[in-house]
Design an enzyme around this catalytic site. Structure first.
Site, PDB file in Angstrom:
ATOM      1  N   TYR A   1       0.868  -1.181   0.000  1.00 43.66           N
ATOM      2  CA  TYR A   1       0.000   0.000   0.000  1.00 43.66           C
ATOM      3  C   TYR A   1       0.911   1.239   0.000  1.00 43.66           C
ATOM      4  O   TYR A   1       1.854   1.318   0.802  1.00 43.66           O
ATOM      5  CB  TYR A   1      -0.895  -0.032   1.240  1.00 43.66           C
ATOM      6  CG  TYR A   1      -1.543   1.291   1.534  1.00 43.66           C
ATOM      7  CD1 TYR A   1      -2.347   1.916   0.583  1.00 43.66           C
ATOM      8  CD2 TYR A   1      -1.358   1.943   2.750  1.00 43.66           C
ATOM      9  CE1 TYR A   1      -2.922   3.145   0.832  1.00 43.66           C
ATOM     10  CE2 TYR A   1      -1.940   3.166   3.010  1.00 43.66           C
ATOM     11  CZ  TYR A   1      -2.716   3.759   2.044  1.00 43.66           C
ATOM     12  OH  TYR A   1      -3.281   4.983   2.293  1.00 43.66           O
TER      13      TYR A   1
ATOM     14  N   ASP B   1       0.712  -7.668   6.765  1.00 45.20           N
ATOM     15  CA  ASP B   1      -0.484  -6.834   6.642  1.00 45.20           C
ATOM     16  C   ASP B   1      -1.566  -7.705   5.997  1.00 45.20           C
ATOM     17  O   ASP B   1      -1.477  -8.051   4.816  1.00 45.20           O
ATOM     18  CB  ASP B   1      -0.160  -5.598   5.787  1.00 45.20           C
ATOM     19  CG  ASP B   1      -1.344  -4.637   5.684  1.00 45.20           C
ATOM     20  OD1 ASP B   1      -2.491  -5.101   5.769  1.00 45.20           O
ATOM     21  OD2 ASP B   1      -1.099  -3.430   5.504  1.00 45.20           O
TER      22      ASP B   1
ATOM     23  N   LYS C   1     -11.212  -1.252   6.307  1.00 43.82           N
ATOM     24  CA  LYS C   1     -11.590  -1.943   5.063  1.00 43.82           C
ATOM     25  C   LYS C   1     -12.661  -3.007   5.335  1.00 43.82           C
ATOM     26  O   LYS C   1     -13.734  -2.686   5.782  1.00 43.82           O
ATOM     27  CB  LYS C   1     -10.350  -2.519   4.397  1.00 43.82           C
ATOM     28  CG  LYS C   1      -9.143  -1.584   4.401  1.00 43.82           C
ATOM     29  CD  LYS C   1      -9.383  -0.291   3.641  1.00 43.82           C
ATOM     30  CE  LYS C   1      -8.141   0.584   3.697  1.00 43.82           C
ATOM     31  NZ  LYS C   1      -8.333   1.919   3.207  1.00 43.82           N
TER      32      LYS C   1
END
Ligand SMILES: Cc1ncc(COP(=O)(O)O)c(C=O)c1O
Length: 377
Positions: free
Chosen positions: A97, A169, A194
């Site tokens: 990310y 992650d 999320k």
């Protein structure tokens, strides 16, 4: 208890004197004491009953001993970096990310840490990049947005041999589909914003681990730095997680159907979805997880097509983020990965034709029709 049942029942308030089934929102900053040295709650930065309930549920879902709930995913990763001293070196997946890369380069390096970014799906390269001062490896699998898959058991073995911490992650797959601690990770990270929260309405983050020494240090940094999750947001997460299982199942089902449909469109040149058998990471992902999730990246034939889709989708929202009930279309080049230097972005395949889609809970026919009308507009 099966996962779906844990999602539904894990946040229930067992011992409330009123019999309230749902966990109350303890909207208070501090807690009164009746005597010196009395235990219990003190101050909500340190702990709050609503947040504590959520942390207990997250620990169970991730098969960890303890979880800590943060005000965002980035706050969780920032706290994790406090485990290191100036001079320490970390290895990280190159397709992370973009915000994590920004944090590592913009803040971590300022604080004396150094990072090497590499394709961690290549375990030989991972082992080769280890230096005497390397302390940890930070992995996303599948990655964002190129959907590379890293063999977590293999990475954990390398980390154990070199005495390195392994951080994973797990935002994309969630504990419903993957449990990195079971595969050898030391700390699992989540952006709770999320799929966990699931409704595109709140920010949250988590760290989950098994080692009490690691957790004790993280708790100390957490309490000292203060990026704690508010009681109301903790409650929103508890409510979101009740439907995590059913949402993941349906979003994943939609994602597979949409990925197969995208493959058949003449204006689509490449589809990256870990649930497609031709995906290079399909077998590894299938071996270490219980599904492929609901994130798809795809390349279209030209930047004109990409822009036409982004400008003309009506039901699908042109927006950053992922994991919620609504389907979101993202342009990694100008959104999630805008801060990466252009050459680096393009070398990783994040070009002006690449789109990422977070598949939601709508009827998949409506999603396909929306993309069709946007492409023709
Ligand atoms: C994989 C991943 N990790 C971490 C984060 C950061 O989380 P947050 O936006 O909650 O700070 C994101 C955000 O998009 C993400 O996609």
């Amino acid at each position: 208890m099966e996962l779906q049942t844990l999602c539904v029942h894990g946040g229930i308030n067992e011992n409330d004197p009123t019999g309230a089934v749902e966990m109350p929102i303890y909207q208070t900053a501090m807690f009164r004491h009746h005597d010196i040295g009395e235990g219990g709650y003190d101050y909500s930065r340190q702990q709050n009953p609503t947040r504590e309930k959520l942390e207990q549920l997250m620990a169970k879902l991730e098969h960890g001993r303890e979880a800590i709930a943060f005000s965002s995913g980035m706050a969780a990763i920032t706290c994790l970096m406090e485990l290191f001293q100036p001079g320490d070196h970390l290895l990280a997946t190159d397709d992370l990310y973009g915000g994590s890369i920004r944090l590592f380069r913009g803040v971590g390096e300022k604080n004396g840490l150094s990072f090497d970014f590499l394709d961690t799906s290549d375990l030989g390269m991972l082992a080769a990049k280890i230096r005497p001062e390397t302390k940890a490896v930070f992995i996303e699998t599948p990655t964002n947005p190129m959907m590379q898959v890293t063999d977590l058991r293999g990475a954990a073995k390398i980390c154990r041999e070199h005495n390195l911490l392994l951080f994973v992650d797990n935002t994309f797959l969630t504990p419903y589909l993957q449990n990195p601690l079971d595969l050898g990770a030391d700390v699992v990270i989540h952006s709770g914003t999320k799929f966990l929260s699931g409704h595109n309405d709140t920010l949250a983050g988590f760290l989950v681990a098994n080692d009490p020494k690691i957790m004790e240090r993280l708790r100390y940094f957490y309490m000292s730095t203060g990026a704690c999750l508010a009681p109301f947001d903790s409650w929103l997460l508890l409510r979101g997680i009740k439907t995590l299982g059913i949402r993941m199942e349906r979003q994943q089902q939609n994602a597979l159907a949409l990925a197969q449909w995208l493959k058949r469109q003449s204006w689509v040149s490449r589809v990256l979805y870990v649930g497609l058998p031709e995906h290079p990471g399909y077998a590894v992902n299938a071996d270490q997880s219980r599904g492929a999730g609901a994130m798809i990246s795809f390349e279209v034939d030209s930047s004109t097509t990409a822009l036409r889709l982004l400008r003309n989708v009506q039901l699908i929202l042109f927006a950053e983020s992922l994991g919620g009930t609504e389907t979101l279309l993202t342009y990694p080049m100008t959104q999630t990965h805008a801060d990466l230097p252009k050459e680096e972005r393009e070398a990783r395949g994040i070009n002006d034709r690449l789109l990422r889609i977070s598949v939601g809970l709508e009827d998949v026919n409506d999603l396909e029709n929306d993309l069709l009308q946007a492409e023709k507009a």
